[in-house]
Scaffold this motif. Structure first.
Motif, PDB file in Angstrom:
ATOM      1  N   ASP A  58       0.871  -1.181   0.000  1.00  0.00           N
ATOM      2  CA  ASP A  58       0.000   0.000   0.000  1.00  0.00           C
ATOM      3  C   ASP A  58       0.906   1.229   0.000  1.00  0.00           C
ATOM      4  N   LEU A  59       1.059   1.837  -1.172  1.00  0.00           N
ATOM      5  CA  LEU A  59       1.972   2.979  -1.310  1.00  0.00           C
ATOM      6  C   LEU A  59       1.310   4.234  -0.742  1.00  0.00           C
ATOM      7  N   GLY A  60       1.970   4.895   0.195  1.00  0.00           N
ATOM      8  CA  GLY A  60       1.353   6.029   0.894  1.00  0.00           C
ATOM      9  C   GLY A  60       0.229   5.517   1.769  1.00  0.00           C
ATOM     10  N   GLY A  61       0.462   4.372   2.398  1.00  0.00           N
ATOM     11  CA  GLY A  61      -0.599   3.671   3.168  1.00  0.00           C
ATOM     12  C   GLY A  61      -0.843   4.276   4.538  1.00  0.00           C
ATOM     13  N   CYS A  62      -0.105   5.321   4.900  1.00  0.00           N
ATOM     14  CA  CYS A  62      -0.352   6.128   6.099  1.00  0.00           C
ATOM     15  C   CYS A  62      -0.419   5.277   7.366  1.00  0.00           C
ATOM     16  N   THR A  63      -1.569   5.250   8.046  1.00  0.00           N
ATOM     17  CA  THR A  63      -1.652   4.579   9.358  1.00  0.00           C
ATOM     18  C   THR A  63      -1.827   3.071   9.230  1.00  0.00           C
ATOM     19  N   GLY A  64      -2.029   2.579   8.014  1.00  0.00           N
ATOM     20  CA  GLY A  64      -2.249   1.142   7.829  1.00  0.00           C
ATOM     21  C   GLY A  64      -3.711   0.748   7.932  1.00  0.00           C
ATOM     22  N   ALA A  65      -4.592   1.741   8.112  1.00  0.00           N
ATOM     23  CA  ALA A  65      -6.027   1.417   8.286  1.00  0.00           C
ATOM     24  C   ALA A  65      -6.551   0.593   7.105  1.00  0.00           C
ATOM     25  N   LEU A  66      -6.157   0.969   5.908  1.00  0.00           N
ATOM     26  CA  LEU A  66      -6.634   0.252   4.721  1.00  0.00           C
ATOM     27  C   LEU A  66      -5.984  -1.138   4.644  1.00  0.00           C
ATOM     28  N   ALA A  67      -4.699  -1.170   4.995  1.00  0.00           N
ATOM     29  CA  ALA A  67      -3.974  -2.454   4.941  1.00  0.00           C
ATOM     30  C   ALA A  67      -4.653  -3.481   5.844  1.00  0.00           C
ATOM     31  N   TYR A  68      -5.048  -3.074   7.049  1.00  0.00           N
ATOM     32  CA  TYR A  68      -5.711  -4.024   7.954  1.00  0.00           C
ATOM     33  C   TYR A  68      -7.039  -4.500   7.372  1.00  0.00           C
ATOM     34  N   GLU A  69      -7.741  -3.615   6.658  1.00  0.00           N
ATOM     35  CA  GLU A  69      -9.007  -4.042   6.018  1.00  0.00           C
ATOM     36  C   GLU A  69      -8.717  -5.087   4.940  1.00  0.00           C
ATOM     37  N   PHE A  70      -7.610  -4.887   4.222  1.00  0.00           N
ATOM     38  CA  PHE A  70      -7.266  -5.844   3.160  1.00  0.00           C
ATOM     39  C   PHE A  70      -6.917  -7.208   3.755  1.00  0.00           C
TER      40      PHE A  70
ATOM     41  N   ASN B 280       3.056   5.405  13.348  1.00  0.00           N
ATOM     42  CA  ASN B 280       1.944   4.464  13.115  1.00  0.00           C
ATOM     43  C   ASN B 280       1.476   3.765  14.383  1.00  0.00           C
ATOM     44  N   GLU B 281       2.357   3.743  15.422  1.00  0.00           N
ATOM     45  CA  GLU B 281       1.959   3.053  16.661  1.00  0.00           C
ATOM     46  C   GLU B 281       0.700   3.675  17.285  1.00  0.00           C
ATOM     47  N   PHE B 282       0.459   4.972  17.033  1.00  0.00           N
ATOM     48  CA  PHE B 282      -0.724   5.632  17.609  1.00  0.00           C
ATOM     49  C   PHE B 282      -2.024   5.086  17.027  1.00  0.00           C
ATOM     50  N   PHE B 283      -1.902   4.412  15.906  1.00  0.00           N
ATOM     51  CA  PHE B 283      -3.122   3.980  15.206  1.00  0.00           C
ATOM     52  C   PHE B 283      -3.243   2.465  15.142  1.00  0.00           C
ATOM     53  N   ARG B 284      -2.336   1.769  15.838  1.00  0.00           N
ATOM     54  CA  ARG B 284      -2.351   0.310  15.742  1.00  0.00           C
ATOM     55  C   ARG B 284      -3.669  -0.224  16.297  1.00  0.00           C
ATOM     56  N   PRO B 285      -4.313  -1.165  15.595  1.00  0.00           N
ATOM     57  CA  PRO B 285      -5.567  -1.703  16.134  1.00  0.00           C
ATOM     58  C   PRO B 285      -5.308  -2.533  17.396  1.00  0.00           C
ATOM     59  N   GLN B 286      -6.365  -2.823  18.128  1.00  0.00           N
ATOM     60  CA  GLN B 286      -6.214  -3.559  19.385  1.00  0.00           C
ATOM     61  C   GLN B 286      -5.547  -4.916  19.167  1.00  0.00           C
ATOM     62  N   HIS B 287      -5.967  -5.573  18.095  1.00  0.00           N
ATOM     63  CA  HIS B 287      -5.372  -6.882  17.795  1.00  0.00           C
ATOM     64  C   HIS B 287      -4.718  -6.798  16.422  1.00  0.00           C
ATOM     65  N   PRO B 288      -3.520  -6.225  16.358  1.00  0.00           N
ATOM     66  CA  PRO B 288      -2.915  -6.023  15.030  1.00  0.00           C
ATOM     67  C   PRO B 288      -2.596  -7.351  14.343  1.00  0.00           C
ATOM     68  N   ASP B 289      -2.792  -7.357  13.039  1.00  0.00           N
ATOM     69  CA  ASP B 289      -2.548  -8.559  12.255  1.00  0.00           C
ATOM     70  C   ASP B 289      -1.083  -8.531  11.844  1.00  0.00           C
ATOM     71  N   ASN B 290      -0.340  -9.609  12.142  1.00  0.00           N
ATOM     72  CA  ASN B 290       1.088  -9.540  11.799  1.00  0.00           C
ATOM     73  C   ASN B 290       1.341  -9.720  10.306  1.00  0.00           C
ATOM     74  N   ARG B 291       0.275  -9.806   9.488  1.00  0.00           N
ATOM     75  CA  ARG B 291       0.481  -9.803   8.034  1.00  0.00           C
ATOM     76  C   ARG B 291       0.609  -8.373   7.512  1.00  0.00           C
ATOM     77  N   VAL B 292       0.461  -7.388   8.409  1.00  0.00           N
ATOM     78  CA  VAL B 292       0.675  -5.986   7.985  1.00  0.00           C
ATOM     79  C   VAL B 292       2.030  -5.528   8.522  1.00  0.00           C
ATOM     80  N   SER B 293       2.890  -5.031   7.631  1.00  0.00           N
ATOM     81  CA  SER B 293       4.180  -4.503   8.094  1.00  0.00           C
ATOM     82  C   SER B 293       4.373  -3.101   7.502  1.00  0.00           C
ATOM     83  N   PHE B 294       5.284  -2.348   8.087  1.00  0.00           N
ATOM     84  CA  PHE B 294       5.496  -0.962   7.653  1.00  0.00           C
ATOM     85  C   PHE B 294       6.938  -0.781   7.158  1.00  0.00           C
TER      86      PHE B 294
END
Ligand SMILES: C[S@@+](CC[C@H](N)C(=O)[O-])C[C@H]1O[C@@H](n2cnc3c(N)ncnc32)[C@H](O)[C@@H]1O
Length: 628
Positions: free
Chosen positions: A470-482, A503-517
């Protein structure tokens, strides 16, 4: 416009569109109607052989769609709608009914059967009026009608047919084409004016007018003989197994019900202009006419729009919606004390928010009104709501508002007005180069990505892809949806170092380890390897030169078959809407808003062929392209 008086009478009513069709949404929205969308679960499987004429099939399907939603809503949403609108479009040629194609070959079969021929597009419309009774039973009253449009296709070559089919557009369209987008190139003539061209085959505009005018006794019936012939209306009661049904005596009675029904809560949005008020006469195309009340309301709405926005931003900044969520039922003085504001100002703000449908007020005998959040505020304005817009509103207030107050110079000079709009200190605070400014911007992006993310992530079949970037994926919100939507997919979020750091400020409660930054600059650095690249809200911010730099870097990183998923607001091909995109362009510094075709062409020049386009009704549209 003939609809406007009706629209005002519908204010405060729960109007539901039983369809997710972007065109139907757009038509009703551009008519100024406020409504919710609850797509019908009714399967379009009625036996066509049972109907004497094709339009009967379209009308019956529209009816069943609307009724299914009207019956489901009280159970699923705990709310009975006031009006549910269903519609169904079919195309008929040589006695055959064509619905949506099931695959590309079906699309080919349909489109080749239309080639060089005149055919009919029928739109059946059903309006279900729901009347809730004391004993919680619901009476349903049904109004239905249909409209026919004749369209003649040009002789279509095989190349043209397949190019159109491969664009993906035919797949969710009756008859396999949509005249308002790329499908317009297939049409030789249609029997109506260019306003028709915006609606076939999803819903002709006069249908939508008629559709609403049937709800108001004050709206004139179609005046031209041709209109009245084309419009076929029935009012019928309908039986429901769960709810007893009663037929209303007359249409005017039902429209009265629409306007007069009482509500426990104050709702000033109902009828703004007195029915017998005298309006000034205006000269229109050489004729003296009386403007409709709707015209005046529309102008007032536009003139006062900025006041409404600022009231919303202020209430949000003062955390009014958080307060009334945790402590509903406070009066104005109590609210003023809590938000540390003046009693007078707070009372005005609360009343304004009630009038905008953001708050509800209840008045008990001889007591001061007390306030609570309306559903809109509960769902979107609390700072801790799952789909909160709190951060986005802050961004609008602190960054967009000052920029828009310099719009005149922006238009005159054609340049960004950042320096004029912000003092040096403010420039630092609003700029994404400061931590504060960056966090605010990220919150705003995060809010929108959360709301639209699932729609984008599920817009296409991505099961063949294993890794995405996700280029310019910012907080990862979209990545977690994917990753949530696609269990086999891992996503790398690539963004500037200063953004990745936060990005740590926006990490979901149960982050998926398939998302990396990964930190980097997508215009300069090597891009992470992936078989699907995502560009969400990136290209509109870039001028064509930078788009080409970025696309050529992506193309270099891709092998044949790799995907590129683009998500943006796609402008209509005639650039007449949607307003959200066109208004946003007014404050953009170097980028520009583009239509789906413009994006397709930019991508094509880097070897990406558009496979599918989705116009969604959820803030952003999407396009999937494949590297040839
Ligand atoms: C408008 S936001 C969109 C964020 C996200 N894609 C979404 O839709 O929610 C643009 C994002 O692109 C990032 N960005 C801008 N220029 C960049 C660059 N040269 N390299 C990497 N990321 C960049 C910004 O930091 C920001 O996170």
């Amino acid at each position: 416009m003939v609809l406007n008086p009706v629209i005002s009478k519908l204010a405060g009513k729960l109007v539901v569109l039983a369809s997710a069709s972007p065109r139907r949404l757009e038509i009703l929205r551009s008519a100024g109607l406020r409504f919710e969308v609850v797509p019908s679960w009714f399967k379009e499987t009625l036996d066509k052989g049972l109907f004497k004429a094709p339009y009967e099939y379209a009308v019956e399907t529209a009816k069943q769609k609307a009724l299914e939603v009207a019956r489901r809503m009280p159970f699923k949403h705990l709310k009975t709608p006031d009006i549910v609108i269903g519609a169904d479009t079919i195309v008929t040629v040589d006695g055959m009914i064509l619905e949506k194609p099931v695959d590309k070959h079906d699309a080919y079969r349909m489109l080749s059967s239309l080639s060089g021929k005149e055919h009919s597009v029928f739109t059946g419309v059903a309006i279900v009026l729901c009347h809730e009774k004391e004993n919680e039973e619901v009476d349903y009253q049904l109004i239905d009608f249909y409209e026919e449009t004749k369209v003649k296709f040009a002789d279509l070559s095989e190349d043209m047919l397949w190019e159109y089919i491969n664009s993906g557009e035919p797949m969710d369209k009756a008859g396999g084409y949509g005249i308002q987008a790329l499908g317009g190139m297939l049409v030789d003539t249609s029997s109506r004016s260019d306003s028709l061209a915006t609606s076939v085959p999803t819903q002709p505009p006069s249908s939508s007018q008629a559709l609403l005018s049937h709800n108001s006794s004050s709206i004139p019936r179609p005046s031209s003989p041709c209109d009245s012939q084309r419009l076929h209306t029935q009012i019928t009661p309908t039986a429901s197994p769960a709810h007893k049904v009663k037929r209303e005596d007359s249409e005017s009675e039902s429209s009265q019900t629409l306007v007069n029904s009482t509500s426990k809560h104050t709702d000033n949005r109902k009828v703004k202009l007195h029915d017998n008020a005298t309006l000034p006469l205006v000269t229109r195309r050489g004729q003296v006419v009386e403007p409709t009340r709707g015209d005046l309301e529309r102008i007032c709405e536009l003139m006062d729009g900025f006041k409404a926005s600022k009231a919303l931003f202020t209430a949000s900044k003062l955390c009014l919606f958080d307060l009334l969520h945790s402590r509903p039922g406070l009066d104005a003085a109590q609210v003023a004390q809590e938000i540390k504001a003046s009693a007078k100002g707070t009372e005005c703000l609360l009343e304004a928010c009630v009038s905008l449908g953001l708050l509800k007020s209840t008045e008990k005998a001889c007591q001061k009104p007390v306030y609570e959040n309306a559903d809109l505020a509960t769902d979107f304005l609390r700072s801790d709501a799952s789909f909160s817009l709190h951060g986005y509103l802050q961004h609008c207030n602190e960054t967009m508002w000052p920029l828009f107050s310099h719009l005149e110079s922006a238009v005159q000079e054609g340049t960004s007005q950042r320096e004029k709009a912000f003092s040096k200190h403010m420039l630092q605070a609003t700029s994404t180069s400061s931590r504060e400014g960056k966090l605010r911007f990220m919150k705003a992006m995060h809010n929108i990505a959360k709301i639209t993310g699932k729609t984008i992530a599920t817009a296409f079949d991505l099961s063949t892809y294993k890794s995405a970037c996700d280029l310019g994926g910012c907080t990862g919100a979209l990545a977690y949806e994917f990753t949530e939507a696609h269990p086999g997919l891992s996503v790398t979020v690539f963004d500037l170092p200063a953004v990745v750091e936060l990005n740590e400020f926006f990490r979901p409660q149960h982050p998926d380890n398939r998302v990396s930054f990964v930190a980097g600059d997508f215009l300069k650095d090597e891009l992470p390897k992936a078989d699907l690249y995502i560009l969400a809200r990136i290209l509109h911010d870039l001028p064509d030169e930078k788009v080409h730099i970025l696309l050529s870097k992506i193309a270099d990183a891709c092998t044949a078959g790799c995907g590129l998923l683009l998500s943006e607001i796609f402008l209509d091909e005639d650039r007449r809407g949607p307003s959200r995109g066109l208004l946003q362009a007014l404050s953009m510094s170097e980028g520009k808003q583009r239509s789906a075709t413009e994006y397709s062409l930019l991508l094509k020049s880097h070897g990406f062929i558009t496979a599918h386009i989705r116009h969604t009704d959820n803030l952003l549209d999407a396009m999937l392209c494949i590297k040839a």
